[in-house]
Design a protein around this motif. Structure first.
Motif, PDB file in Angstrom:
ATOM      1  N   ASP A 148       3.750  -5.096   3.649  1.00 15.91           N
ATOM      2  CA  ASP A 148       3.090  -4.008   2.932  1.00 15.91           C
ATOM      3  C   ASP A 148       2.210  -3.186   3.866  1.00 15.91           C
ATOM      4  N   ASN A 149       1.936  -1.944   3.446  1.00 15.62           N
ATOM      5  CA  ASN A 149       1.095  -1.045   4.254  1.00 15.62           C
ATOM      6  C   ASN A 149      -0.298  -1.628   4.431  1.00 15.62           C
ATOM      7  N   GLU A 150      -0.765  -1.634   5.664  1.00 15.44           N
ATOM      8  CA  GLU A 150      -2.152  -2.029   5.942  1.00 15.44           C
ATOM      9  C   GLU A 150      -3.011  -0.776   5.811  1.00 15.44           C
ATOM     10  N   LEU A 151      -3.905  -0.775   4.829  1.00 18.13           N
ATOM     11  CA  LEU A 151      -4.727   0.400   4.580  1.00 18.13           C
ATOM     12  C   LEU A 151      -6.007   0.379   5.400  1.00 18.13           C
ATOM     13  N   ILE A 152      -6.683  -0.762   5.429  1.00 17.61           N
ATOM     14  CA  ILE A 152      -7.950  -0.893   6.159  1.00 17.61           C
ATOM     15  C   ILE A 152      -7.994  -2.276   6.784  1.00 17.61           C
ATOM     16  N   LYS A 153      -8.484  -2.344   8.023  1.00 15.97           N
ATOM     17  CA  LYS A 153      -8.626  -3.637   8.694  1.00 15.97           C
ATOM     18  C   LYS A 153     -10.030  -3.753   9.279  1.00 15.97           C
ATOM     19  N   ILE A 154     -10.735  -4.807   8.901  1.00 18.09           N
ATOM     20  CA  ILE A 154     -12.024  -5.142   9.506  1.00 18.09           C
ATOM     21  C   ILE A 154     -11.733  -6.225  10.535  1.00 18.09           C
ATOM     22  N   ALA A 155     -12.101  -5.976  11.783  1.00 20.83           N
ATOM     23  CA  ALA A 155     -11.742  -6.888  12.870  1.00 20.83           C
ATOM     24  C   ALA A 155     -12.973  -7.362  13.631  1.00 20.83           C
ATOM     25  N   PRO A 156     -13.729  -8.294  13.056  1.00 14.91           N
ATOM     26  CA  PRO A 156     -14.917  -8.791  13.754  1.00 14.91           C
ATOM     27  C   PRO A 156     -14.555  -9.794  14.850  1.00 14.91           C
ATOM     28  N   THR A 157     -15.486  -9.979  15.758  1.00 12.33           N
ATOM     29  CA  THR A 157     -15.397 -11.056  16.742  1.00 12.33           C
ATOM     30  C   THR A 157     -16.279 -12.179  16.232  1.00 12.33           C
ATOM     31  N   ASN A 179      -9.255 -11.096  11.274  1.00 13.30           N
ATOM     32  CA  ASN A 179      -9.136  -9.855  10.524  1.00 13.30           C
ATOM     33  C   ASN A 179      -9.203 -10.082   9.026  1.00 13.30           C
ATOM     34  N   PHE A 180      -9.849  -9.140   8.368  1.00 17.93           N
ATOM     35  CA  PHE A 180      -9.794  -9.012   6.918  1.00 17.93           C
ATOM     36  C   PHE A 180      -9.010  -7.720   6.675  1.00 17.93           C
ATOM     37  N   ARG A 181      -7.887  -7.801   5.979  1.00 21.01           N
ATOM     38  CA  ARG A 181      -6.993  -6.652   5.833  1.00 21.01           C
ATOM     39  C   ARG A 181      -6.747  -6.335   4.355  1.00 21.01           C
ATOM     40  N   LEU A 182      -6.788  -5.052   4.037  1.00 22.53           N
ATOM     41  CA  LEU A 182      -6.435  -4.586   2.703  1.00 22.53           C
ATOM     42  C   LEU A 182      -5.040  -3.985   2.787  1.00 22.53           C
ATOM     43  N   ARG A 183      -4.113  -4.534   2.009  1.00 24.86           N
ATOM     44  CA  ARG A 183      -2.715  -4.090   2.052  1.00 24.86           C
ATOM     45  C   ARG A 183      -2.264  -3.614   0.668  1.00 24.86           C
ATOM     46  N   LEU A 184      -1.308  -2.673   0.680  1.00 23.96           N
ATOM     47  CA  LEU A 184      -0.729  -2.149  -0.553  1.00 23.96           C
ATOM     48  C   LEU A 184       0.767  -1.985  -0.355  1.00 23.96           C
ATOM     49  N   GLY A 185       1.550  -2.488  -1.305  1.00 20.91           N
ATOM     50  CA  GLY A 185       2.992  -2.313  -1.213  1.00 20.91           C
ATOM     51  C   GLY A 185       3.720  -3.075  -2.295  1.00 20.91           C
ATOM     52  N   ALA A 230       6.053  -5.552  -1.615  1.00 26.83           N
ATOM     53  CA  ALA A 230       6.532  -6.863  -1.184  1.00 26.83           C
ATOM     54  C   ALA A 230       5.521  -7.988  -1.407  1.00 26.83           C
ATOM     55  N   ASN A 231       4.228  -7.641  -1.543  1.00 27.58           N
ATOM     56  CA  ASN A 231       3.153  -8.635  -1.627  1.00 27.58           C
ATOM     57  C   ASN A 231       3.221  -9.587  -0.429  1.00 27.58           C
ATOM     58  N   SER A 232       3.335  -8.968   0.775  1.00 26.48           N
ATOM     59  CA  SER A 232       3.447  -9.734   2.016  1.00 26.48           C
ATOM     60  C   SER A 232       2.907  -8.899   3.177  1.00 26.48           C
ATOM     61  N   ASN A 233       3.047  -9.425   4.400  1.00 24.80           N
ATOM     62  CA  ASN A 233       2.635  -8.688   5.599  1.00 24.80           C
ATOM     63  C   ASN A 233       3.456  -7.423   5.811  1.00 24.80           C
ATOM     64  N   PRO A 245       3.277   4.259  -0.574  1.00 24.57           N
ATOM     65  CA  PRO A 245       4.697   4.116  -0.847  1.00 24.57           C
ATOM     66  C   PRO A 245       5.131   5.023  -1.985  1.00 24.57           C
ATOM     67  N   THR A 246       6.305   5.608  -1.865  1.00 22.50           N
ATOM     68  CA  THR A 246       6.831   6.457  -2.929  1.00 22.50           C
ATOM     69  C   THR A 246       7.784   5.602  -3.759  1.00 22.50           C
ATOM     70  N   THR A 247       7.274   5.085  -4.846  1.00 24.55           N
ATOM     71  CA  THR A 247       8.056   4.186  -5.684  1.00 24.55           C
ATOM     72  C   THR A 247       7.522   4.202  -7.101  1.00 24.55           C
ATOM     73  N   THR A 248       8.364   3.859  -8.018  1.00 29.49           N
ATOM     74  CA  THR A 248       7.916   3.656  -9.392  1.00 29.49           C
ATOM     75  C   THR A 248       7.793   2.171  -9.693  1.00 29.49           C
ATOM     76  N   ASN A 249       8.050   1.331  -8.688  1.00 29.34           N
ATOM     77  CA  ASN A 249       7.916  -0.116  -8.842  1.00 29.34           C
ATOM     78  C   ASN A 249       6.444  -0.517  -8.852  1.00 29.34           C
ATOM     79  N   ALA A 250       6.182  -1.725  -9.296  1.00 24.60           N
ATOM     80  CA  ALA A 250       4.821  -2.254  -9.288  1.00 24.60           C
ATOM     81  C   ALA A 250       4.328  -2.381  -7.851  1.00 24.60           C
ATOM     82  N   LEU A 251       3.056  -2.071  -7.642  1.00 20.49           N
ATOM     83  CA  LEU A 251       2.448  -2.188  -6.317  1.00 20.49           C
ATOM     84  C   LEU A 251       1.441  -3.324  -6.323  1.00 20.49           C
ATOM     85  N   PHE A 252       1.366  -4.028  -5.214  1.00 19.47           N
ATOM     86  CA  PHE A 252       0.400  -5.106  -5.035  1.00 19.47           C
ATOM     87  C   PHE A 252      -0.706  -4.616  -4.117  1.00 19.47           C
TER      88      PHE A 252
END
Length: 130
Positions: A28-37, A15-21, A23-26, A97-104
């Motif tokens: 965080d919200n997964e926005l888009i996932k490309i899942a090739p074989t 998988n190639f995953r685009l995340r936003l959140g 925590a800068n970790s797993n 995410p509803t936050t005023t903190n920095a997002l990754f």
């Protein structure tokens, strides 16, 4: 956008995953996932992965919705994928995410086995204001 090479000797899911959140970790919200074989063969096969993300403010302070797509371009049908092009989209509008903190905003790569690996040569983020 990111690019590099992939090597595969077995049909694996990865998988190639685009995340936003925050925590800068797993976590965080997964926005888009490309899942090739992955293909059963291919050594150092060039690839490029690109995500397009639209962020729309809903009018509520610090709340946004996200939609987008992702595309994996593979040189032929070996290495990263058994298809030359793999496209993924968000299945629905995703609340951010509803936050005023920095997002990754981060690209994650996950392979199901050591027989499929991808190395990244570079990456870039382009911001367009409308």
């Amino acid at each position: 956008k990111a690019w590099g090479t992939c090597t595969s000797s077995a049909t694996n899911l990865h998988n190639f995953r685009l995340r936003l959140g925050t925590a800068n970790s797993n976590a965080d919200n997964e926005l888009i996932k490309i899942a090739p074989t992955a293909a059963t063969t291919g050594g150092s096969v060039p690839f490029e992965v690109e995500f397009i993300l639209t962020i729309r403010n809903t009018g509520t302070l610090n709340t946004a919705n996200f939609t987008g797509s992702g595309r994996l371009l593979n040189n032929g049908v070996t290495g990263a994928s058994n298809a030359a092009v793999v496209v993924a989209t968000t299945s629905a509008v995703i609340s951010g995410p509803t936050t005023t903190n920095a997002l990754f905003l981060a690209l994650y790569y996950v392979s199901a086995a050591t027989t499929t690996t991808c190395g990244f040569a570079g990456a870039s983020i382009e911001r367009i204001y409308g």
